[in-house]
Design a protein around this motif. Structure first.
Motif, PDB file in Angstrom:
ATOM      1  N   GLY A 281       0.763  -1.218  -0.244  1.00 39.37           N
ATOM      2  CA  GLY A 281      -0.064   0.118  -0.001  1.00 39.37           C
ATOM      3  C   GLY A 281       0.832   1.135  -0.157  1.00 39.37           C
ATOM      4  N   CYS A 282       1.972   1.360   0.760  1.00 39.13           N
ATOM      5  CA  CYS A 282       2.764   2.234   0.823  1.00 39.13           C
ATOM      6  C   CYS A 282       3.357   2.484  -0.604  1.00 39.13           C
ATOM      7  CB  CYS A 282       3.812   2.176   1.777  1.00 39.13           C
ATOM      8  SG  CYS A 282       5.028   3.497   2.051  1.00 39.13           S
ATOM      9  N   ILE A 283       3.854   1.422  -1.317  1.00 38.50           N
ATOM     10  CA  ILE A 283       4.533   1.479  -2.612  1.00 38.50           C
ATOM     11  C   ILE A 283       3.503   2.128  -3.569  1.00 38.50           C
ATOM     12  CG2 ILE A 283       5.370   0.186  -4.511  1.00 38.50           C
ATOM     13  CD1 ILE A 283       6.666  -1.613  -2.388  1.00 38.50           C
ATOM     14  N   ASP A 284       2.227   1.750  -3.521  1.00 40.16           N
ATOM     15  CA  ASP A 284       1.268   2.234  -4.195  1.00 40.16           C
ATOM     16  C   ASP A 284       0.989   3.574  -4.025  1.00 40.16           C
ATOM     17  OD1 ASP A 284       0.650  -0.174  -5.542  1.00 40.16           O
ATOM     18  OD2 ASP A 284      -0.830  -0.782  -4.163  1.00 40.16           O
ATOM     19  N   ALA A 285       0.871   4.378  -2.613  1.00 41.57           N
ATOM     20  CA  ALA A 285       0.805   5.542  -2.369  1.00 41.57           C
ATOM     21  C   ALA A 285       2.026   6.403  -2.941  1.00 41.57           C
ATOM     22  CB  ALA A 285       0.640   5.666  -0.876  1.00 41.57           C
ATOM     23  N   LEU A 286       3.229   5.751  -3.028  1.00 39.26           N
ATOM     24  CA  LEU A 286       4.318   6.647  -3.579  1.00 39.26           C
ATOM     25  C   LEU A 286       4.186   6.678  -5.045  1.00 39.26           C
ATOM     26  CD1 LEU A 286       6.937   5.081  -1.394  1.00 39.26           C
ATOM     27  CD2 LEU A 286       6.534   7.448  -1.483  1.00 39.26           C
ATOM     28  N   ILE A 287       3.759   5.544  -5.534  1.00 32.42           N
ATOM     29  CA  ILE A 287       3.550   5.748  -7.000  1.00 32.42           C
ATOM     30  C   ILE A 287       2.370   6.891  -7.539  1.00 32.42           C
ATOM     31  CG2 ILE A 287       2.692   4.596  -9.052  1.00 32.42           C
ATOM     32  CD1 ILE A 287       4.252   2.058  -7.806  1.00 32.42           C
ATOM     33  N   GLN A 288       1.459   7.012  -6.679  1.00 31.27           N
ATOM     34  CA  GLN A 288       0.602   7.972  -6.903  1.00 31.27           C
ATOM     35  C   GLN A 288       0.946   9.486  -6.539  1.00 31.27           C
ATOM     36  OE1 GLN A 288      -2.614   7.103  -8.404  1.00 31.27           O
ATOM     37  NE2 GLN A 288      -1.740   5.193  -8.772  1.00 31.27           N
ATOM     38  N   THR A 289       1.735   9.538  -5.625  1.00 32.44           N
ATOM     39  CA  THR A 289       1.927  10.963  -5.074  1.00 32.44           C
ATOM     40  C   THR A 289       3.304  11.465  -5.519  1.00 32.44           C
ATOM     41  OG1 THR A 289       2.772  10.044  -2.862  1.00 32.44           O
ATOM     42  CG2 THR A 289       0.352  10.509  -3.200  1.00 32.44           C
ATOM     43  N   ASP A 290       4.263  10.725  -6.166  1.00 35.38           N
ATOM     44  CA  ASP A 290       5.687  11.140  -6.052  1.00 35.38           C
ATOM     45  C   ASP A 290       5.696  11.483  -7.658  1.00 35.38           C
ATOM     46  OD1 ASP A 290       8.270  11.560  -6.807  1.00 35.38           O
ATOM     47  OD2 ASP A 290       9.086  10.144  -5.290  1.00 35.38           O
ATOM     48  N   PRO A 291       5.732  12.814  -7.888  1.00 34.86           N
ATOM     49  CA  PRO A 291       5.825  13.364  -9.187  1.00 34.86           C
ATOM     50  C   PRO A 291       6.926  12.587 -10.133  1.00 34.86           C
ATOM     51  CG  PRO A 291       5.905  14.986  -7.874  1.00 34.86           C
ATOM     52  CD  PRO A 291       6.143  14.093  -6.952  1.00 34.86           C
ATOM     53  N   LEU A 292       7.609  12.165  -9.601  1.00 33.29           N
ATOM     54  CA  LEU A 292       8.954  11.350 -10.351  1.00 33.29           C
ATOM     55  C   LEU A 292       8.225   9.846 -11.139  1.00 33.29           C
ATOM     56  CD1 LEU A 292      12.128  12.226  -8.554  1.00 33.29           C
ATOM     57  CD2 LEU A 292      11.150  13.245 -10.401  1.00 33.29           C
ATOM     58  N   PHE A 293       7.069   9.579 -10.524  1.00 36.95           N
ATOM     59  CA  PHE A 293       6.576   8.265 -10.849  1.00 36.95           C
ATOM     60  C   PHE A 293       5.460   8.672 -11.940  1.00 36.95           C
ATOM     61  CE2 PHE A 293       8.390   6.641  -6.701  1.00 36.95           C
ATOM     62  CZ  PHE A 293       9.099   5.851  -7.405  1.00 36.95           C
ATOM     63  N   ALA A 294       5.230   9.620 -12.299  1.00 34.59           N
ATOM     64  CA  ALA A 294       4.262  10.214 -13.235  1.00 34.59           C
ATOM     65  C   ALA A 294       3.985   9.188 -14.473  1.00 34.59           C
ATOM     66  CB  ALA A 294       4.279  11.670 -13.585  1.00 34.59           C
ATOM     67  N   TYR A 295       5.049   8.540 -14.797  1.00 29.67           N
ATOM     68  CA  TYR A 295       4.862   7.819 -16.089  1.00 29.67           C
ATOM     69  C   TYR A 295       5.014   6.278 -15.794  1.00 29.67           C
ATOM     70  CZ  TYR A 295       5.170  12.435 -18.376  1.00 29.67           C
ATOM     71  OH  TYR A 295       5.040  13.571 -18.826  1.00 29.67           O
ATOM     72  N   PHE A 296       4.825   6.033 -14.482  1.00 30.43           N
ATOM     73  CA  PHE A 296       4.895   4.567 -13.896  1.00 30.43           C
ATOM     74  C   PHE A 296       4.190   3.587 -14.767  1.00 30.43           C
ATOM     75  CE2 PHE A 296       4.770   0.839 -11.190  1.00 30.43           C
ATOM     76  CZ  PHE A 296       5.997   0.452 -10.826  1.00 30.43           C
ATOM     77  N   ALA A 297       2.766   4.209 -14.700  1.00 28.46           N
ATOM     78  CA  ALA A 297       1.653   3.374 -15.386  1.00 28.46           C
ATOM     79  C   ALA A 297       1.803   3.023 -16.830  1.00 28.46           C
ATOM     80  CB  ALA A 297       0.332   3.908 -15.175  1.00 28.46           C
ATOM     81  N   ASP A 298       2.865   4.054 -17.784  1.00 25.64           N
ATOM     82  CA  ASP A 298       3.193   3.784 -19.051  1.00 25.64           C
ATOM     83  C   ASP A 298       4.208   2.577 -19.155  1.00 25.64           C
ATOM     84  OD1 ASP A 298       1.235   5.654 -19.368  1.00 25.64           O
ATOM     85  OD2 ASP A 298       3.022   7.342 -19.508  1.00 25.64           O
ATOM     86  N   LEU A 299       4.910   2.093 -18.192  1.00 27.87           N
ATOM     87  CA  LEU A 299       5.900   1.347 -18.410  1.00 27.87           C
ATOM     88  C   LEU A 299       5.534  -0.157 -18.557  1.00 27.87           C
ATOM     89  CD1 LEU A 299       8.209   2.175 -15.353  1.00 27.87           C
ATOM     90  CD2 LEU A 299       8.591   2.592 -17.665  1.00 27.87           C
ATOM     91  N   PRO A 300       6.184  -0.971 -19.317  1.00 22.17           N
ATOM     92  CA  PRO A 300       5.630  -2.444 -19.476  1.00 22.17           C
ATOM     93  C   PRO A 300       5.385  -3.175 -18.151  1.00 22.17           C
ATOM     94  CG  PRO A 300       7.336  -1.797 -21.180  1.00 22.17           C
ATOM     95  CD  PRO A 300       7.354  -0.579 -19.919  1.00 22.17           C
ATOM     96  N   ALA A 301       4.508  -3.989 -18.259  1.00 22.07           N
ATOM     97  CA  ALA A 301       4.166  -4.753 -16.950  1.00 22.07           C
ATOM     98  C   ALA A 301       5.312  -5.339 -16.228  1.00 22.07           C
ATOM     99  CB  ALA A 301       3.128  -5.959 -17.111  1.00 22.07           C
ATOM    100  N   GLU A 302       6.211  -6.019 -17.206  1.00 22.71           N
ATOM    101  CA  GLU A 302       7.413  -6.535 -16.411  1.00 22.71           C
ATOM    102  C   GLU A 302       8.432  -5.624 -15.993  1.00 22.71           C
ATOM    103  OE1 GLU A 302       8.186  -6.049 -21.015  1.00 22.71           O
ATOM    104  OE2 GLU A 302       6.436  -6.974 -19.743  1.00 22.71           O
TER     105      GLU A 302
END
Length: 94
Positions: A49-70
């Protein structure tokens, strides 16, 4: 005026980079601390959950969802190690 990163090389704007890094470290501290305070030690669900929160709130993860699943899966492993480091540090403070 410059920073030299391993595996990356020399970058200008050292002061701005250091300020941005400090902001990120403090953002992570706040986020991880909020999970540490309300979770049992070693609670993998809370860590994820903490990792998910960081991915959602840290601007440096803005394109994380665009990365391939692997790649996302690999990066989540690295993120877990980083979160566990923060988690342990914060627990050691009491």
């Amino acid at each position: 005026s410059h920073l030299c990163y391993g595996h990356v090389g020399r970058r200008g704007g050292a002061l701005e980079l250091m300020h941005a890094h400090r902001k990120q470290l403090l953002r992570w501290k706040t986020t991880v601390a909020s999970f540490v305070q309300r979770s049992e030690k070693g609670d993998d669900h809370a860590i994820q959950g903490c990792i998910d929160a960081l991915i959602q709130t840290d601007p440096l993860f803005a394109y994380f969802a665009d990365l391939p699943a692997e790649i996302q899966q690999r990066e989540r492993g690295f993120l877990k190690n980083s979160v566990l480091g923060y988690w342990g540090y914060l627990e050691s403070l009491g």
